[in-house]
Enzyme design. Structure first.
Site, short mmCIF file in Angstrom:
data_model
loop_
_atom_site.label_atom_id
_atom_site.label_comp_id
_atom_site.label_asym_id
_atom_site.label_seq_id
_atom_site.Cartn_x
_atom_site.Cartn_y
_atom_site.Cartn_z
N CYS A 88 25.02 32.65 -21.50
CA CYS A 88 23.78 31.88 -21.71
C CYS A 88 23.77 30.76 -20.67
CB CYS A 88 23.75 31.32 -23.13
SG CYS A 88 22.29 30.30 -23.41
N CYS A 227 15.13 30.45 -20.23
CA CYS A 227 16.33 31.29 -20.23
C CYS A 227 16.98 31.14 -18.85
CB CYS A 227 15.96 32.75 -20.49
SG CYS A 227 17.37 33.87 -20.47
N1 LIG Z 1 19.46 36.13 -25.43
C1 LIG Z 1 20.42 36.30 -24.37
C2 LIG Z 1 21.48 35.24 -24.34
C3 LIG Z 1 20.95 33.85 -24.13
C4 LIG Z 1 20.39 33.61 -22.74
C5 LIG Z 1 20.04 32.17 -22.56
N2 LIG Z 1 18.94 31.68 -23.26
C6 LIG Z 1 20.14 31.67 -21.14
O1 LIG Z 1 19.76 30.51 -20.92
O2 LIG Z 1 20.65 32.37 -20.26
C7 LIG Z 1 21.11 37.67 -24.49
O3 LIG Z 1 21.20 38.22 -25.59
O4 LIG Z 1 21.57 38.16 -23.44
#
Ligand SMILES: N[C@@H](CCC[C@H](N)C(=O)O)C(=O)O
Length: 295
Positions: A88, A227
Site C-alpha cells: 500500500c 491509491c
Molecule cells: N487495495 C490494494 C491495497 C491498498 C493500495 C493502497 N491504497 C495504496 O495506496 O497503494 C490491494 O488490494 O492491492
C-alpha cells in the site's frame, strides 16, 4: 484480537485522503481477524478507514523476520474488508509518519518491510514548525505483463494496461473520469485469468503534459480517494503510452498524478525504480473498546 487486551491503542491517519487505522503492535501480540479489521474500518459503526496498518517489528512477524536486519518495522496492511494485500503506497507514507511522530525513527532515510519486499523511504524535514514535509518512497519497479486487458462497468468497456507494483492494477485511459459512473461495485476485468488474486482498477484522464488525474476502485476497499501503488501504475502506463521509457533514454521521467484526495509526484528512473512523493498526516489517536471489537 488478543483476549488479554483491555483496550487497543490506535491512531488515524491519511495520505491524500486514503485513510487508515494504525495499530501499534511492536511485539506482534495483537491478532486482528478479518472481521476485526472490517469492524474498525466501518465508516458508520466503527472508526472508518480504507484499511488498517499494523505496526510490527519485523523480527516479531513470521512474514517479515527475514527482513529484520534491514528493516526494523513491518507494515502489516489489510484492506477494509479484512483481506490482506501485498503493498500500500499511501500506507507506507502514513506508516513512516507514525514512526517519526512516535519518536521511533528520525526524519531522513529509513527502510520499511512490506509483503512486497522492503521499501526505502525518505521523510523530508519540516519546512516550518507544524508543516510536515512530504515523504518519498522507492516503490520498486513496475512489471508490465503483456496481453490485452479490458475493464468494464455496466455496458461500457475500455482497453486497459496490466501493471504490477507489488500488487495488481488495470489502468484504463478514458475521455472523462465520470465515464465510469458511481463505481459502487468492482469493475469487471477480462480475461479474469490476468488477475487470479483480484485487481485494483484505475480510470485516467490527461490534464496536461506529464500530468494526469485518476479515479480508483481498490480491491478489498471499493472506490477510495487515492491509491499510491495505483498512481505509480498509472504513471508508468501513461509514460509508455506517451512513448517515454527512462530505461531507453537514460533520463528520469516525472508525472504529476492528481487523485480525488490530493496530488502525488511520481518519478520513474533509468534503472526502473519508481519513486512516489506525497503527504502523510496523523489526525487522531485513542483506544478501541475491545469488548465492542469482539462483540
Ligand atoms: N487495495 C490494494 C491495497 C491498498 C493500495 C493502497 N491504497 C495504496 O495506496 O497503494 C490491494 O488490494 O492491492
Amino acid at each position: 484480537m488478543n483476549d488479554a487486551a483491555q483496550g487497543l491503542p490506535f491512531l488515524k491517519g491519511h495520505g491524500t485522503e486514503n485513510d487508515f487505522v494504525i495499530i501499534p503492535d511492536p511485539y506482534g501480540r495483537v491478532e486482528l481477524t478479518a472481521s476485526d479489521v472490517a469492524r474498525l474500518c466501518d465508516r458508520r459503526a466503527g472508526l472508518g478507514a480504507d484499511g488498517v496498518l499494523r505496526v510490527v517489528r519485523s523480527a516479531a512477524h513470521p512474514e517479515a523476520a527475514r527482513y529484520a536486519d534491514e528493516a526494523e518495522w513491518f507494515m502489516d496492511y489489510r484492506n477494509s474488508d479484512g483481506s490482506v494485500a501485498e503493498m500500500c503506497g499511501n500506507g507506507v507514507r502514513v506508516f513512516a509518519r507514525h514512526l517519526e511522530r512516535a519518536g521511533l525513527v528520525d526524519a531522513g532515510d529509513l527502510v520499511i518491510a512490506t509483503r512486497a519486499g522492503v521499501r526505502r523511504v525518505h521523510i523530508a524535514k519540516p519546512a516550518a514548525p507544524g508543516a510536515p514535509g512530504d515523504i518519498t518512497v522507492d516503490m520498486g519497479t513496475a512489471a508490465l505483463p503483456g496481453g490485452d486487458v479490458t475493464v468494464s462497468v455496466g455496458e461500457r468497456s475500455w482497453p486497459a494496461r496490466n501493471v504490477n507494483m507489488g500488487n495488481p492494477h488495470a489502468v484504463a485511459f478514458v475521455a472523462a473520469l465520470d465515464e465510469a459512473g458511481h463505481l459502487l461495485d468492482a469493475p469487471g476485468v477480462a480475461p479474469a485469468t490476468a488477475y487470479p488474486e483480484g485487481v485494483n482498477v484505475e480510470f485516467v484522464v490527461d490534464r496536461g503534459p506529464r500530468h494526469v488525474a485518476l479515479r480508483v476502485h481498490e480491491r478489498g476497499s471499493g472506490e477510495t480517494r487515492s491509491c499510491g501503488t495505483g498512481a505509480c501504475a498509472v504513471m508508468v502506463a501513461a509514460a509508455r503510452r506517451d512513448g517515454l521509457d527512462p530505461a531507453v533514454t537514460g533520463e528520469p521521467v516525472t508525472y504529476v498524478v492528481d487523485v480525488p484526495g490530493g496530488r502525488l509526484a511520481i518519478t520513474e528512473r533509468p534503472d526502473g525504480r519508481v519513486e512516489m512523493t506525497g503527504p502523510a498526516v496523523i489526525v487522531a489517536e485513542g483506544t478501541v473498546d475491545t469488548a465492542w471489537l469482539r462483540g
